[in-house]
Design a protein around this motif. Structure first.
Motif, PDB file in Angstrom:
ATOM      1  N   UNK B 175       0.834  -1.214   0.000  1.00  0.00           N
ATOM      2  CA  UNK B 175       0.000   0.000   0.000  1.00  0.00           C
ATOM      3  C   UNK B 175       0.857   1.248   0.000  1.00  0.00           C
ATOM      4  N   UNK B 178       2.152   1.882  -3.461  1.00  0.00           N
ATOM      5  CA  UNK B 178       1.109   2.365  -4.369  1.00  0.00           C
ATOM      6  C   UNK B 178       0.845   3.836  -4.100  1.00  0.00           C
ATOM      7  N   UNK B 179       0.812   4.160  -2.826  1.00  0.00           N
ATOM      8  CA  UNK B 179       0.579   5.559  -2.476  1.00  0.00           C
ATOM      9  C   UNK B 179       1.694   6.429  -3.040  1.00  0.00           C
ATOM     10  N   UNK B 182       1.178   6.708  -6.795  1.00  0.00           N
ATOM     11  CA  UNK B 182       0.078   7.612  -7.134  1.00  0.00           C
ATOM     12  C   UNK B 182       0.520   9.051  -6.940  1.00  0.00           C
ATOM     13  N   UNK B 254       2.715  -0.267 -11.682  1.00  0.00           N
ATOM     14  CA  UNK B 254       1.397  -0.888 -11.538  1.00  0.00           C
ATOM     15  C   UNK B 254       1.253  -2.103 -12.444  1.00  0.00           C
ATOM     16  N   UNK B 454      -2.148  13.166   2.156  1.00  0.00           N
ATOM     17  CA  UNK B 454      -3.159  12.888   1.137  1.00  0.00           C
ATOM     18  C   UNK B 454      -3.900  14.167   0.759  1.00  0.00           C
TER      19      UNK B 454
ATOM     20  N   UNK C   3      -5.459  -3.161  -3.627  1.00  0.00           N
ATOM     21  CA  UNK C   3      -4.794  -1.994  -3.043  1.00  0.00           C
ATOM     22  C   UNK C   3      -4.826  -0.812  -3.975  1.00  0.00           C
ATOM     23  N   UNK C   4      -4.623  -1.081  -5.266  1.00  0.00           N
ATOM     24  CA  UNK C   4      -4.616   0.023  -6.236  1.00  0.00           C
ATOM     25  C   UNK C   4      -5.977   0.715  -6.230  1.00  0.00           C
ATOM     26  N   UNK C   6      -8.178   0.644  -3.879  1.00  0.00           N
ATOM     27  CA  UNK C   6      -8.377   1.302  -2.567  1.00  0.00           C
ATOM     28  C   UNK C   6      -7.706   2.657  -2.517  1.00  0.00           C
ATOM     29  N   UNK C   7      -6.421   2.671  -2.922  1.00  0.00           N
ATOM     30  CA  UNK C   7      -5.670   3.924  -2.850  1.00  0.00           C
ATOM     31  C   UNK C   7      -6.226   4.963  -3.799  1.00  0.00           C
ATOM     32  N   UNK C   8      -6.630   4.531  -4.969  1.00  0.00           N
ATOM     33  CA  UNK C   8      -7.207   5.482  -5.929  1.00  0.00           C
ATOM     34  C   UNK C   8      -8.496   6.065  -5.372  1.00  0.00           C
TER      35      UNK C   8
END
Lengths: 83, 483, 360
Positions: B175, B178-179, B182, B254, B454, C3-4, C6-8
């Motif tokens: 996670x 991914x954060x 992003x 990704x 965030x 997870x992708x 969720x985070x998005x």
């Protein structure tokens, strides 16, 4: 480390000392260009040519470029001298 | 397909979904090729526009297969020569106009990067660095990966092979990662769609002042305006290309790809020599591996004299950057671009050698580490590069006019003034970053707090979206797409 | 994968939160303007900030009452000289809207009329279009807009609410939904205000730098800043030179382009069934005397105005003698006090029978 590897490391050390003109230089596995001030892209090729000459091997373009640290050099030399 | 478009968002979402939801064994063999093919098709109105492109790919693959079976020196020369010739012909380089070019519209986007990839494979097969045989599908996926299609990064084939093997495994994505990705994507888009156009807008204000027809100002004013134009254009260029790379690398993660970085804080380089290990890294590495190293090696093997080594470097620099210039385009402006960069590298190298000789090793190391030397180095590097980049936004005639107007002293003045300006801005920026990091440490809970981070990230994304909707500025094209 | 998503989604929630916050702040700072009348002079008080955006987004306001409409179209002199509130009392059966956009030439006025044509036909038939012209309206497109569209069209296309159909603006959403779209776009409009502020400061910086680089300094503020104590001779000279630069041609000459467009505009209004009242806007005496453009304009306009009058349901009034020099705040703009007097004059023309309209 067995005797052959030790021997390679000693000879590599000598090559480094001769190339960079520093008698006090000691190489170690994770040594990279960051650790020696004069080791830039030009000296890298000089170093490689010296290594090739010392160990009687020829490295291809990818190997020449990828020899980023002493550890990789030792592995590559070992690979070529074992043949 | 433009990366800044609703279509791309939909396409990418579909790609990620398909990639993760389908069976792992189909990823490399089915999903990737389909995505790549679809992406390429979006660039043409009619499939027939693709045939020179397809010809190039097929020829490349055949050459590779030939080299795999008979890796002789003659074949290496033959295949490399053939690919280069085909490339020059398809890209319609002006100096090749003896043979009539192909008529009609056809796709040439991405060809230069594919060329680099094919050449790299050929040379490495010859050298024995690629021993494993591979399929046409792997070849296609490697050369035409949609994320890296338009402008790199140029991943090494061996790395790609390893990645492709792992595509069949579960892609481990935490996670936190991914954060981070992003966040990087949002920042990338922010650079590309907001910062880059703003800098372009400011640059245009300077650019319109540099007009030979209308401008009656003195050379001095022209120098100042030109310095400003160079400075701002390089900021625009950096935001544009590094933003795109941020987006590409993060999106790649990704999809289980581990694409190499192309930019690493280039303006913190202490010298012009260091700059090229921080700017367009994969391209620099390619030239280092396959042009610079071989040239220097050949010269050393011919005559190994310590005093001549720097001059071997000079020769190699000029060859490399000449090729870099020509790769950007065949116009005379790009020739000057290449020679200018080569000249800069050579001067930098000779300066280093001389300084080291003069001061001795210890004093030299001390000087290099000193704050002033570093600041000046980074400033002058920025300035020199930005002057070189002029060849991208000025054509040859205008360049000549400028040179005639301000002369060699003018250019020197621009270089020094630009260097001073850049050094101050870089120093200021470094100080601000230090303060920000210190601030984060003090406000520990804020810096680490997820909601704060965030909130900040989404604010950036929000402003970005508003900006795009209001189309206040049209997003400039990805600059490297043109090359 | 989970997870992708969720985070998005996490990011999307935050985006929604910012959006709602921006919406609320935009309402707090720029509440919806209660008035049913469009008066472009009030644009800065609304979230729309500029006259162009005000016209484009506030269009549905016109439909809110069934009264007959009068539309004032033109440049900033029309905006200043015809104040809707005062005119309303003089013309009570009509609903007065002032849609003047500062710096309009005929092309832009034509664009505004095209946008108004998106309103229902029966409304058009009952309306009166008052188009205020002066010599500055006839600056040609290349000089005024370059290769770009007029500012009204640029704004119309900006948010994707309008599209161009063979040069004419057409709505992409239904007129009824335009007000909802406006609400949704409020955060963007709010951002636009901020960006425009940055532009204003940037422009000031640019003018400053521009004046540094050029030998001569042109006091641009002289023409558009009416705070100067008295209109002295130096100012008059600067103003006349400024208008010379504005028009961009030599010796006060005009291209035919905008005049032809003016005729097209008249035909367009006429075809929709509305009454067209052409108002020749006045200038101070010193401006008339000192401008070669004014002189040539007087000669050139006659043919086109006569052609327009032939269309029927077209009236023409020249306000030149209806105002004194002291009623101007600078070289072009009338003081708002003239509104009532002009309103009464226009009333006679609007209620005049057709066969009694004067020709030149």
């Amino acid at each position: 480390m067995d005797r052959a590897e030790n021997d390679i490391k000693k000879r590599l050390n000598r090559v480094f000392r001769e190339t960079f003109g520093d008698e006090k230089l000691e190489v170690f596995e994770t040594m990279t260009a960051v650790d020696i001030d004069a080791w830039d892209s030009l000296m890298h090729v000089v170093l490689v040519v010296a290594i090739e000459k010392e160990f009687g091997i020829t490295l291809n373009a990818a190997e020449v470029g990828k020899l980023e640290n002493v550890g990789m050099m030792l592995t590559t030399i070992k690979k070529h001298t074992r043949k | 397909m433009d990366f800044v478009s609703v279509r791309f968002v939909i396409f990418m979402s579909f790609a990620i979904l398909a990639f993760h939801l389908c069976s792992k064994k189909y990823r490399a063999k089915l999903i990737m090729p389909l995505l790549n093919a679809f992406f390429i098709l979006t660039f043409v109105k009619h499939p027939t526009e693709l045939w020179p492109f397809a010809l190039f790919l097929v020829t490349g693959f055949w050459c590779i297969k030939l080299m795999e079976r008979f890796p002789t020196k003659k074949n290496a020369a033959l295949t490399i020569g053939a690919i280069l010739t085909l490339f020059i012909y398809v890209k319609k380089y002006a100096f090749f106009s003896i043979v009539p070019f192909m008529r009609g519209v056809y796709l040439t986007i991405g060809l230069s990067y594919i060329l680099f990839r094919i050449l790299h494979i050929l040379i490495d097969i010859y050298g024995g660095a690629i021993k494993e045989r591979f399929s046409a599908l792997t070849f296609f996926n490697y050369t035409c990966m949609f994320l890296t299609f338009i402008a790199g990064p140029i991943q090494r084939f061996q790395e790609y092979q390893a990645v492709e093997r792992n595509l069949g495994e579960k892609v481990p994505l935490k996670r936190e990662d991914i954060r981070k990705d992003l966040s990087r994507i949002v920042n990338g888009y922010f650079k590309v769609t907001l910062l880059s156009p703003v800098f372009l807008f400011i640059f245009n204000e300077f650019f319109t002042r540099i007009d030979s027809a209308r401008y009656e100002a003195t050379s001095f004013i022209l120098c100042v305006v030109y310095t400003g134009a160079c400075f701002v254009y390089t900021l625009h260029l950096y935001c544009n290309v590094s933003g795109y790379m941020d987006i590409v690398v993060s999106l790649g993660r990704f999809l289980g790809l581990q694409l190499p970085e192309n930019f690493n804080k280039p303006f913190l380089s202490k010298s012009f020599l260091e700059f090229w290990s921080r700017w367009h890294i994969t391209l620099s590495n390619w030239f280092k591996f396959y042009v610079f190293n071989p040239i220097v090696k050949a010269l050393i093997q011919r005559r190994n004299k310590a005093g001549l080594i720097p001059y071997y470097g000079v020769i190699a620099f000029f060859v490399v950057f000449f090729l870099v210039g020509v790769w950007h385009g065949s116009s005379p402006a790009f020739l000057i671009f290449g020679l200018f960069l080569g000249f800069g590298m050579s001067i930098n190298k000779l300066y280093e050698v001389l300084l080291r000789r003069r001061l001795g090793k210890k004093a030299y190391a001390r000087v290099c580490e000193s704050r002033w030397h570093r600041a000046l180095g980074s400033g002058l590097t920025y300035s020199y590069f930005s002057m070189g980049a002029t060849c991208i936004w000025m054509d040859f005639d205008k360049l000549m006019w400028l040179f005639r107007k301000i002369g060699i002293f003018g250019l020197l003045g621009v270089f020094l003034l630009g260097g001073l300006l850049a050094a101050s801005v870089i120093a200021l920026f470094s100080v601000l970053i230090c303060w920000r990091d210190a601030g984060y440490e003090r406000l520990y809970f804020l810096g680490r707090n997820l909601y704060f981070r965030q909130g900040y990230l989404s604010l950036k994304a929000f402003i970005l979206l508003l900006f795009l909707v209001s189309k206040s500025h049209s997003v400039p094209e990805f600059i490297y797409k043109a090359f | 994968m989970r997870h992708i998503l969720r985070e998005t989604l996490f990011l999307v929630w935050f985006l929604a939160a910012w959006y709602i916050l921006a919406l609320v702040v935009s309402y707090a700072l720029y509440p919806d303007y209660k008035s049913d009348i469009i008066d472009t002079k009030e644009s800065d008080k609304t979230i729309f900030q500029t006259s162009e955006r005000y016209i484009i987004f506030a269009l549905p306001k016109i439909l809110s009452s069934p009264k007959k409409k009068i539309f004032f179209i033109g440049a900033s002199n029309v905006r200043d000289g015809f104040r809707p509130k005062e005119l309303q009392s003089v013309l009570p059966e009509y609903e007065v809207h002032n849609l003047a956009v500062s710096g309009s030439n005929i092309t832009e006025m034509h664009d505004v009329v095209n946008i108004l044509q998106l309103l229902p036909e029966d409304l058009m038939k009952k309306s009166v279009f008052v188009i205020g012209i002066w010599y500055g309206s006839f600056v040609d497109d290349e000089k005024h807009w370059g290769t770009a569209n007029s500012s009204v069209i640029t704004e119309a296309l900006r948010y994707g609410l309008y599209r161009l159909d063979s040069g004419k603006p057409k709505l992409r959403v239904k007129m009824d939904y335009l007000s909802y779209a406006t609400v949704l776009l409020r955060p963007c409009l709010f951002l636009q205000r901020l960006i425009t502020k940055v532009y204003v400061y940037g422009d000031r910086l640019r003018t400053f730098a521009h004046n540094l680089l050029r030998k001569k300094r042109i006091d641009f503020s002289a023409v558009f800043n009416p705070r100067r104590p008295g209109l002295d001779e130096a100012y008059k000279r600067v103003a006349l030179r400024r208008w010379q630069d504005f028009m961009g041609t030599k010796n006060g000459s005009f291209k035919d382009e905008q005049f032809e467009k003016f005729l097209d505009l008249s035909k367009l209004v006429n075809k929709s069934g509305a009454m067209l009242l052409i108002v020749d806007m006045p200038l101070p005496e010193w401006h008339r005397r000192g401008s070669p453009y004014w002189r040539n304009y007087q000669k050139k306009k006659n043919y086109y105005i006569n052609e327009a009058l032939k269309l029927g349901n077209v009236r023409y009034v020249d306000l030149e003698l209806e105002i004194e020099d002291k009623d101007f705040r600078d070289s072009v703009h009338p003081q708002p006090e003239v509104t009532k007097q002009w309103g009464i004059l226009l009333k006679t023309y609007i209620y005049q029978d057709e066969h009694r309209s004067t020709t030149l």
